[in-house]
Design an enzyme around this catalytic site. Structure first.
Site, PDB file in Angstrom:
ATOM      1  N   ASP A 278      -7.089  -1.316  -4.551  1.00 12.38           N
ATOM      2  CA  ASP A 278      -8.146  -0.952  -3.589  1.00 12.38           C
ATOM      3  C   ASP A 278      -9.141   0.031  -4.214  1.00 12.38           C
ATOM      4  O   ASP A 278     -10.353  -0.063  -3.983  1.00 12.38           O
ATOM      5  CB  ASP A 278      -7.535  -0.317  -2.333  1.00 12.38           C
ATOM      6  CG  ASP A 278      -6.711  -1.303  -1.528  1.00 12.38           C
ATOM      7  OD1 ASP A 278      -6.983  -2.509  -1.638  1.00 12.38           O
ATOM      8  OD2 ASP A 278      -5.813  -0.862  -0.812  1.00 12.38           O
TER       9      ASP A 278
ATOM     10  N   ASP B 280       0.851  -1.194   0.000  1.00 15.42           N
ATOM     11  CA  ASP B 280       0.000   0.000   0.000  1.00 15.42           C
ATOM     12  C   ASP B 280       0.885   1.242   0.000  1.00 15.42           C
ATOM     13  O   ASP B 280       1.967   1.244   0.601  1.00 15.42           O
ATOM     14  CB  ASP B 280      -0.918   0.021   1.221  1.00 15.42           C
ATOM     15  CG  ASP B 280      -2.092  -0.943   1.091  1.00 15.42           C
ATOM     16  OD1 ASP B 280      -2.371  -1.380  -0.046  1.00 15.42           O
ATOM     17  OD2 ASP B 280      -2.720  -1.261   2.116  1.00 15.42           O
TER      18      ASP B 280
END
Length: 206
Positions: free
Chosen positions: A145, A129
């Site tokens: 995401d 991330d």
């Protein structure tokens, strides 16, 4: 009639091919962005793009989107595989009409995003991330995401404002939409059974 069926099958094949290409592009974009972050940033490093509002911060996420279900990698892999099966099933059901083109695209985007994160979980045991809204301290996320969460939100809006309950039945495989009409599969099967019984009765009487 035969030409119509052949044309319909050709359109289905084209739609499936386009879906595979779109999903592949999304996965490639996701993996390239993650690779660039891993190669150029250290864990926990923050690189501002818009000052202290938005930037890049590399973290290893052992959970799902926004850190949920942390350290449950095996469970998340199993859930992802179940979701893939459901998406493929729903996509197949929506091939019956161009009415569901936007729904098919949404399912493919979710599929592509989910695959991007699944690759990380299988290969690394965590998800990379790096997108961070620092101003509001929003949980760090990635391109995959965005594909999943934004598209799921769009799907909810579509079923609220555009599609009907019958369209949801089509998605679930309980009905078919053809020539502007909804055809319930159960009613269709019952009708076929009744026709068979009537034909057998006529033959016996003859």
């Amino acid at each position: 009639m035969l030409f119509y069926l052949e044309l319909k099958n050709m359109n289905k094949k084209k739609n499936i091919t386009a879906a595979v290409i779109l999903a592949a592009i999304l996965v490639i974009v996701d993996q390239i962005t993650k690779y660039a972050v891993v190669k150029n940033m250290s864990i926990g490093e923050y690189k501002p793009l818009i000052g202290d509002v938005f930037g890049l911060e590399y973290i290893k996420n052992t959970g799902s989107a926004w850190g949920m279900l942390s350290s449950h990698t095996t469970l998340l892999i199993i859930l992802s595989l179940i979701i893939f099966i459901l998406i493929i099933y729903g996509y197949k059901n929506l091939l019956c009409s161009d009415r569901y083109k936007i729904l098919r695209i949404c399912l493919v985007v979710v599929f592509g995003g989910a695959i991007g994160n699944l690759i990380d979980r299988i290969r690394l045991k965590y998800v990379v991330d790096f997108l961070y809204f620092k101003l509001i301290d929003f949980p760090i996320f990635n391109f995959a995401d965005i594909c999943v969460t934004v598209t799921l939100f769009l799907l909810i809006l579509l079923f609220i404002f555009k599609y009907k309950n019958k369209d949801f039945d089509v998605l679930l495989g309980e009905a078919v939409y053809s020539d502007g009409k909804y055809i319930d599969k159960n009613e269709s099967n019952d009708s076929d059974k009744n026709d068979t019984v009537e034909n057998e009765t006529d033959e016996n009487e003859a």
